[in-house]
Design a protein around this motif. Structure first.
Motif, PDB file in Angstrom:
ATOM      1  N   LYS A  40       0.846  -1.220  -0.076  1.00 26.38           N
ATOM      2  CA  LYS A  40      -0.012  -0.159  -0.101  1.00 26.38           C
ATOM      3  C   LYS A  40       0.748   1.194   0.001  1.00 26.38           C
ATOM      4  N   GLY A  41       2.002   1.162   0.716  1.00 27.70           N
ATOM      5  CA  GLY A  41       2.889   2.299   0.652  1.00 27.70           C
ATOM      6  C   GLY A  41       3.261   2.738  -0.762  1.00 27.70           C
ATOM      7  N   SER A  42       3.757   1.699  -1.612  1.00 27.37           N
ATOM      8  CA  SER A  42       4.168   1.847  -2.988  1.00 27.37           C
ATOM      9  C   SER A  42       3.176   2.311  -3.761  1.00 27.37           C
ATOM     10  N   PHE A  43       1.599   2.204  -3.437  1.00 30.70           N
ATOM     11  CA  PHE A  43       0.802   2.477  -4.105  1.00 30.70           C
ATOM     12  C   PHE A  43       0.592   3.917  -3.913  1.00 30.70           C
ATOM     13  N   TYR A  44       0.631   4.631  -2.714  1.00 37.04           N
ATOM     14  CA  TYR A  44       0.424   5.928  -2.422  1.00 37.04           C
ATOM     15  C   TYR A  44       1.747   6.868  -3.094  1.00 37.04           C
ATOM     16  N   TYR A  45       2.762   5.988  -3.191  1.00 33.82           N
ATOM     17  CA  TYR A  45       4.069   6.511  -3.705  1.00 33.82           C
ATOM     18  C   TYR A  45       3.720   7.165  -5.216  1.00 33.82           C
ATOM     19  N   ALA A  46       3.110   5.876  -5.895  1.00 32.89           N
ATOM     20  CA  ALA A  46       2.689   6.005  -7.261  1.00 32.89           C
ATOM     21  C   ALA A  46       1.830   6.825  -7.695  1.00 32.89           C
ATOM     22  N   PHE A  47       0.563   6.986  -6.832  1.00 37.99           N
ATOM     23  CA  PHE A  47      -0.667   7.592  -7.009  1.00 37.99           C
ATOM     24  C   PHE A  47      -1.170   8.262  -6.072  1.00 37.99           C
ATOM     25  N   LYS A  48      -1.564   9.407  -6.252  1.00 43.55           N
ATOM     26  CA  LYS A  48      -2.226  10.260  -5.000  1.00 43.55           C
ATOM     27  C   LYS A  48      -3.417   9.552  -4.346  1.00 43.55           C
ATOM     28  N   SER A  49      -4.480   8.743  -5.345  1.00 41.94           N
ATOM     29  CA  SER A  49      -5.623   8.278  -4.870  1.00 41.94           C
ATOM     30  C   SER A  49      -6.204   7.278  -5.723  1.00 41.94           C
ATOM     31  N   LYS A  50      -6.968   6.557  -5.442  1.00 40.79           N
ATOM     32  CA  LYS A  50      -7.674   5.360  -6.244  1.00 40.79           C
ATOM     33  C   LYS A  50      -8.244   6.115  -7.518  1.00 40.79           C
ATOM     34  N   SER A  51      -8.663   7.142  -7.324  1.00 39.67           N
ATOM     35  CA  SER A  51      -9.339   8.207  -8.597  1.00 39.67           C
ATOM     36  C   SER A  51      -8.124   8.199  -9.620  1.00 39.67           C
ATOM     37  N   ASP A  52      -6.976   8.756  -9.297  1.00 38.19           N
ATOM     38  CA  ASP A  52      -6.005   8.977  -9.932  1.00 38.19           C
ATOM     39  C   ASP A  52      -5.626   7.795 -10.635  1.00 38.19           C
ATOM     40  N   LEU A  53      -5.461   6.743 -10.092  1.00 32.81           N
ATOM     41  CA  LEU A  53      -5.017   5.385 -10.915  1.00 32.81           C
ATOM     42  C   LEU A  53      -6.088   4.968 -11.729  1.00 32.81           C
ATOM     43  N   ALA A  54      -7.425   5.115 -11.413  1.00 34.26           N
ATOM     44  CA  ALA A  54      -8.200   4.636 -12.456  1.00 34.26           C
ATOM     45  C   ALA A  54      -8.082   5.528 -13.562  1.00 34.26           C
ATOM     46  N   VAL A  55      -7.936   6.824 -13.510  1.00 37.56           N
ATOM     47  CA  VAL A  55      -7.754   7.649 -14.689  1.00 37.56           C
ATOM     48  C   VAL A  55      -6.503   7.352 -15.580  1.00 37.56           C
ATOM     49  N   ALA A  56      -5.383   6.959 -14.744  1.00 36.44           N
ATOM     50  CA  ALA A  56      -4.172   6.501 -15.531  1.00 36.44           C
ATOM     51  C   ALA A  56      -4.436   5.152 -16.126  1.00 36.44           C
TER      52      ALA A  56
END
Length: 204
Positions: A40-56
């Motif tokens: 989970k730490g790596s997730f938030y290092y790569a993306f600010k939020s779940k929404s930003d991940l979905a857009v990407a």
């Protein structure tokens, strides 16, 4: 940098597959991390939020799909052949997903966009952008069909929009019914909208 890039790639692939297979709301950050094998730490290092991940993830899905669309809609390909190849691509994609997941998944852009259009403006905008990108291909097809005398239309943009809406509707109906029935008749329906009685030129 390589490790960060690999982390992002895994998250993007996992997010697109899981959100498309079920829904944005039913998939958590923890679910995506587990699928991707990322903490989970790596997730938030790569993306600010779940929404930003979905857009990407939606953008990455388009980037992967675009080269095939460019080949299908190349000006070097006769327009009737383009129509045939495009419809077959949609049918093949939907059948593959149906066989892999045991259910119809429909259009990923429309599914995510319709689910979140009133909740998340970033996701609504990216889904709308994907739809407009697809329409540009369809409009070029309609324009060339008219130029070669296969169809008659006073407004290629309007007709392209109608065809795009028809495709969206067919995929949504297929998802609701969990059936390939309507998808398999996609080309027939588009030809009816275009006023083409018979496809006289198809892919070799």
């Amino acid at each position: 940098m390589k490790q960060e890039s690999e982390c992002k790639r895994k998250l993007l692939e996992a997010a697109m597959e899981m959100i498309w297979e079920s829904s944005y709301g039913s998939v958590s950050v923890e679910d995506i991390c587990a699928k991707a094998g990322v903490n989970k730490g790596s997730f938030y290092y790569a993306f600010k939020s779940k929404s930003d991940l979905a857009v990407a993830a939606v953008e990455r899905h388009w980037e992967n799909k675009q080269p095939k669309l460019d080949r299908i809609f190349s000006a070097q390909v006769p327009p009737l052949e383009r129509l045939d190849k495009y419809c077959q691509m949609i049918i093949d994609d939907q059948r593959q997903k149906y066989e892999s997941f045991g259910k119809m998944l429909g259009c990923p852009f429309c599914s995510v966009g319709s689910e979140l259009s009133t909740q998340d403006e970033k996701i609504r905008l990216i889904a709308d952008q994907m739809t407009k990108r697809r329409l540009r291909y369809i409009e070029s097809l309609v324009r060339d069909l008219a130029a070669e005398g296969h169809i008659e239309t006073r407004d290629t943009a309007e007709l392209a929009q109608e065809i795009g809406s028809y495709i969206t509707g067919v995929l949504m109906q297929a998802k609701l019914e969990n059936s390939m029935k309507h998808v398999e008749r996609l080309q027939h329906g588009i030809m009816r909208l275009l006023g083409i009685k018979e496809l006289t030129a198809t892919a070799a």
